[in-house]
Design a protein around this motif. Sequence first.
Motif, PDB file in Angstrom:
ATOM      1  N   MET A 239       0.825  -1.199   0.000  1.00 46.09           N
ATOM      2  CA  MET A 239       0.000   0.000   0.000  1.00 46.09           C
ATOM      3  C   MET A 239       0.865   1.257   0.000  1.00 46.09           C
ATOM      4  O   MET A 239       1.869   1.335   0.692  1.00 46.09           O
ATOM      5  CB  MET A 239      -0.901  -0.012   1.237  1.00 46.09           C
ATOM      6  N   GLN A 240       0.473   2.246  -0.788  1.00 46.03           N
ATOM      7  CA  GLN A 240       1.230   3.490  -0.830  1.00 46.03           C
ATOM      8  C   GLN A 240       1.179   4.165   0.536  1.00 46.03           C
ATOM      9  O   GLN A 240       0.199   4.058   1.270  1.00 46.03           O
ATOM     10  CB  GLN A 240       0.651   4.432  -1.891  1.00 46.03           C
ATOM     11  N   GLU A 241       2.267   4.844   0.860  1.00 44.67           N
ATOM     12  CA  GLU A 241       2.316   5.540   2.142  1.00 44.67           C
ATOM     13  C   GLU A 241       1.428   6.774   2.091  1.00 44.67           C
ATOM     14  O   GLU A 241       1.529   7.597   1.188  1.00 44.67           O
ATOM     15  CB  GLU A 241       3.757   5.941   2.462  1.00 44.67           C
ATOM     16  N   ILE A 242       0.530   6.903   3.055  1.00 51.15           N
ATOM     17  CA  ILE A 242      -0.396   8.030   3.107  1.00 51.15           C
ATOM     18  C   ILE A 242      -0.084   8.857   4.348  1.00 51.15           C
ATOM     19  O   ILE A 242       0.014   8.331   5.455  1.00 51.15           O
ATOM     20  CB  ILE A 242      -1.854   7.553   3.146  1.00 51.15           C
ATOM     21  N   GLU A 243       0.073  10.138   4.157  1.00 52.29           N
ATOM     22  CA  GLU A 243       0.390  11.034   5.266  1.00 52.29           C
ATOM     23  C   GLU A 243      -0.831  11.212   6.166  1.00 52.29           C
ATOM     24  O   GLU A 243      -1.908  11.613   5.711  1.00 52.29           O
ATOM     25  CB  GLU A 243       0.827  12.389   4.712  1.00 52.29           C
TER      26      GLU A 243
ATOM     27  N   GLY B 101     -10.863   5.970   0.697  1.00 56.11           N
ATOM     28  CA  GLY B 101     -10.670   4.546   0.464  1.00 56.11           C
ATOM     29  C   GLY B 101     -11.858   4.055  -0.342  1.00 56.11           C
ATOM     30  O   GLY B 101     -12.952   4.612  -0.248  1.00 56.11           O
ATOM     31  N   SER B 102     -11.655   3.028  -1.158  1.00 56.84           N
ATOM     32  CA  SER B 102     -12.781   2.521  -1.938  1.00 56.84           C
ATOM     33  C   SER B 102     -12.602   1.046  -2.258  1.00 56.84           C
ATOM     34  O   SER B 102     -11.478   0.516  -2.240  1.00 56.84           O
ATOM     35  CB  SER B 102     -12.943   3.298  -3.253  1.00 56.84           C
ATOM     36  N   ALA B 103     -13.709   0.401  -2.553  1.00 57.54           N
ATOM     37  CA  ALA B 103     -13.653  -0.960  -3.071  1.00 57.54           C
ATOM     38  C   ALA B 103     -13.149  -0.883  -4.516  1.00 57.54           C
ATOM     39  O   ALA B 103     -13.471   0.061  -5.244  1.00 57.54           O
ATOM     40  CB  ALA B 103     -15.042  -1.588  -3.024  1.00 57.54           C
ATOM     41  N   VAL B 104     -12.356  -1.869  -4.917  1.00 59.82           N
ATOM     42  CA  VAL B 104     -11.799  -1.905  -6.267  1.00 59.82           C
ATOM     43  C   VAL B 104     -12.130  -3.255  -6.891  1.00 59.82           C
ATOM     44  O   VAL B 104     -11.728  -4.306  -6.369  1.00 59.82           O
ATOM     45  CB  VAL B 104     -10.267  -1.711  -6.243  1.00 59.82           C
ATOM     46  N   GLY B 105     -12.880  -3.241  -7.978  1.00 62.69           N
ATOM     47  CA  GLY B 105     -13.242  -4.488  -8.643  1.00 62.69           C
ATOM     48  C   GLY B 105     -12.067  -5.082  -9.409  1.00 62.69           C
ATOM     49  O   GLY B 105     -11.268  -4.358 -10.001  1.00 62.69           O
ATOM     50  N   ARG B 106     -11.977  -6.408  -9.354  1.00 63.20           N
ATOM     51  CA  ARG B 106     -10.915  -7.115 -10.071  1.00 63.20           C
ATOM     52  C   ARG B 106     -11.522  -7.934 -11.210  1.00 63.20           C
ATOM     53  O   ARG B 106     -12.708  -8.262 -11.202  1.00 63.20           O
ATOM     54  CB  ARG B 106     -10.140  -8.018  -9.120  1.00 63.20           C
ATOM     55  N   GLU B 107     -10.667  -8.283 -12.163  1.00 60.58           N
ATOM     56  CA  GLU B 107     -11.126  -8.981 -13.359  1.00 60.58           C
ATOM     57  C   GLU B 107     -11.782 -10.321 -13.034  1.00 60.58           C
ATOM     58  O   GLU B 107     -12.670 -10.779 -13.750  1.00 60.58           O
ATOM     59  CB  GLU B 107      -9.941  -9.197 -14.310  1.00 60.58           C
ATOM     60  N   ASN B 108     -11.357 -10.963 -11.951  1.00 62.23           N
ATOM     61  CA  ASN B 108     -11.908 -12.280 -11.613  1.00 62.23           C
ATOM     62  C   ASN B 108     -13.190 -12.200 -10.789  1.00 62.23           C
ATOM     63  O   ASN B 108     -13.682 -13.207 -10.290  1.00 62.23           O
ATOM     64  CB  ASN B 108     -10.868 -13.116 -10.859  1.00 62.23           C
ATOM     65  N   GLY B 109     -13.719 -10.983 -10.627  1.00 56.91           N
ATOM     66  CA  GLY B 109     -14.978 -10.812  -9.913  1.00 56.91           C
ATOM     67  C   GLY B 109     -14.843 -10.541  -8.439  1.00 56.91           C
ATOM     68  O   GLY B 109     -15.838 -10.272  -7.765  1.00 56.91           O
ATOM     69  N   THR B 110     -13.622 -10.586  -7.906  1.00 60.24           N
ATOM     70  CA  THR B 110     -13.404 -10.278  -6.487  1.00 60.24           C
ATOM     71  C   THR B 110     -13.125  -8.781  -6.344  1.00 60.24           C
ATOM     72  O   THR B 110     -13.025  -8.047  -7.328  1.00 60.24           O
ATOM     73  CB  THR B 110     -12.227 -11.078  -5.920  1.00 60.24           C
ATOM     74  N   ILE B 111     -12.987  -8.330  -5.101  1.00 59.37           N
ATOM     75  CA  ILE B 111     -12.675  -6.919  -4.868  1.00 59.37           C
ATOM     76  C   ILE B 111     -11.471  -6.790  -3.943  1.00 59.37           C
ATOM     77  O   ILE B 111     -11.136  -7.708  -3.198  1.00 59.37           O
ATOM     78  CB  ILE B 111     -13.867  -6.163  -4.244  1.00 59.37           C
ATOM     79  N   GLY B 112     -10.834  -5.641  -4.021  1.00 53.73           N
ATOM     80  CA  GLY B 112      -9.781  -5.267  -3.099  1.00 53.73           C
ATOM     81  C   GLY B 112     -10.121  -3.902  -2.539  1.00 53.73           C
ATOM     82  O   GLY B 112     -11.177  -3.338  -2.856  1.00 53.73           O
ATOM     83  N   LEU B 113      -9.258  -3.361  -1.707  1.00 57.90           N
ATOM     84  CA  LEU B 113      -9.489  -2.045  -1.116  1.00 57.90           C
ATOM     85  C   LEU B 113      -8.355  -1.108  -1.510  1.00 57.90           C
ATOM     86  O   LEU B 113      -7.185  -1.393  -1.254  1.00 57.90           O
ATOM     87  CB  LEU B 113      -9.579  -2.153   0.411  1.00 57.90           C
ATOM     88  N   GLY B 114      -8.718   0.008  -2.139  1.00 60.81           N
ATOM     89  CA  GLY B 114      -7.728   1.011  -2.535  1.00 60.81           C
ATOM     90  C   GLY B 114      -7.778   2.192  -1.584  1.00 60.81           C
ATOM     91  O   GLY B 114      -8.827   2.490  -1.005  1.00 60.81           O
ATOM     92  N   HIS B 115      -6.649   2.881  -1.416  1.00 61.97           N
ATOM     93  CA  HIS B 115      -6.562   4.021  -0.504  1.00 61.97           C
ATOM     94  C   HIS B 115      -5.827   5.152  -1.192  1.00 61.97           C
ATOM     95  O   HIS B 115      -4.781   4.944  -1.815  1.00 61.97           O
ATOM     96  CB  HIS B 115      -5.857   3.609   0.787  1.00 61.97           C
ATOM     97  N   TYR B 116      -6.364   6.369  -1.086  1.00 68.74           N
ATOM     98  CA  TYR B 116      -5.884   7.487  -1.889  1.00 68.74           C
ATOM     99  C   TYR B 116      -5.559   8.710  -1.033  1.00 68.74           C
ATOM    100  O   TYR B 116      -6.414   9.208  -0.305  1.00 68.74           O
ATOM    101  CB  TYR B 116      -6.940   7.865  -2.936  1.00 68.74           C
ATOM    102  N   GLN B 117      -4.338   9.177  -1.180  1.00 68.11           N
ATOM    103  CA  GLN B 117      -3.890  10.394  -0.500  1.00 68.11           C
ATOM    104  C   GLN B 117      -4.619  11.599  -1.088  1.00 68.11           C
ATOM    105  O   GLN B 117      -4.689  11.756  -2.309  1.00 68.11           O
ATOM    106  CB  GLN B 117      -2.386  10.563  -0.706  1.00 68.11           C
ATOM    107  N   PHE B 118      -5.171  12.438  -0.233  1.00 68.99           N
ATOM    108  CA  PHE B 118      -5.836  13.641  -0.734  1.00 68.99           C
ATOM    109  C   PHE B 118      -4.815  14.609  -1.318  1.00 68.99           C
ATOM    110  O   PHE B 118      -3.743  14.835  -0.751  1.00 68.99           O
ATOM    111  CB  PHE B 118      -6.605  14.346   0.385  1.00 68.99           C
TER     112      PHE B 118
END
Length: 252
Positions: free
Chosen positions: A3-7, A94-111
Amino acid sequence: MGMQEIEVGSRHKINLDTWERRASFHFFKSFTEPYHGVCLRVDCTATYSYAKQHHLSVFLSLLHRSLVAAHQVENFKTRIVGGDVWSYEQIHAGSAVGRENGTIGLGHYQFRPRIDEFVHEAAVELDRVRQRDDMERYPEANLIRYSVLPWFDFTSISHARDFSHEDSAPRITFGKITKADGRSDDSHLRPADFAIFDRKELKLARSSSEQNAGCSQAVKCPPLGSLCSELAPWCEVRLLSVSSAIDRMRSV
């Protein structure tokens, strides 16, 4: 790649002895379900057009504008941590992220204040999460949890939630973008904790989100009968200050 480092940024503890919301906080904090949800439409024409014109993700562009709005509403930056109430200087996403195989992951974004910088960095994070097969979770409380259901023009929604885990972060879900009178409207649901939000602030948030989306001042709201089981995007809840955020979105 991890995961990217978020301040995290700075935060300060709110003095509950002098806080104007102390009575509401103490009343609702022990509720098993202290959340309330509202679903309404927000005119997102300007943000949608800007994203298309500049080849940016519409979802990430809407997410950025709502974050800008949230930063202008004090209650959107307020969280309950360890039984105490904290105000954060900066809120991320943060958000759910859809994957090609139909599962999801969690993404996190620095403002980031600039929409282009935010969207480009967030797009890298989206690609990173799509290539993984696990579920990473941002450990801090200073974020808003987003999701998108672009196929549904919904009027109510509920979210999975672990009530045994302390979590006062608002939830915002973007729905299907539809056209009305030549303009684009987006269904939103925002969850908020009544212990920290109030009706006045939800109204502020609603205006704020439209202003920050560069939208017109007209907000079409569904009847109160569409209130959801938890607090959702662009709502009128706690009632922290969701409406303030929406008001701000109209002006950005």
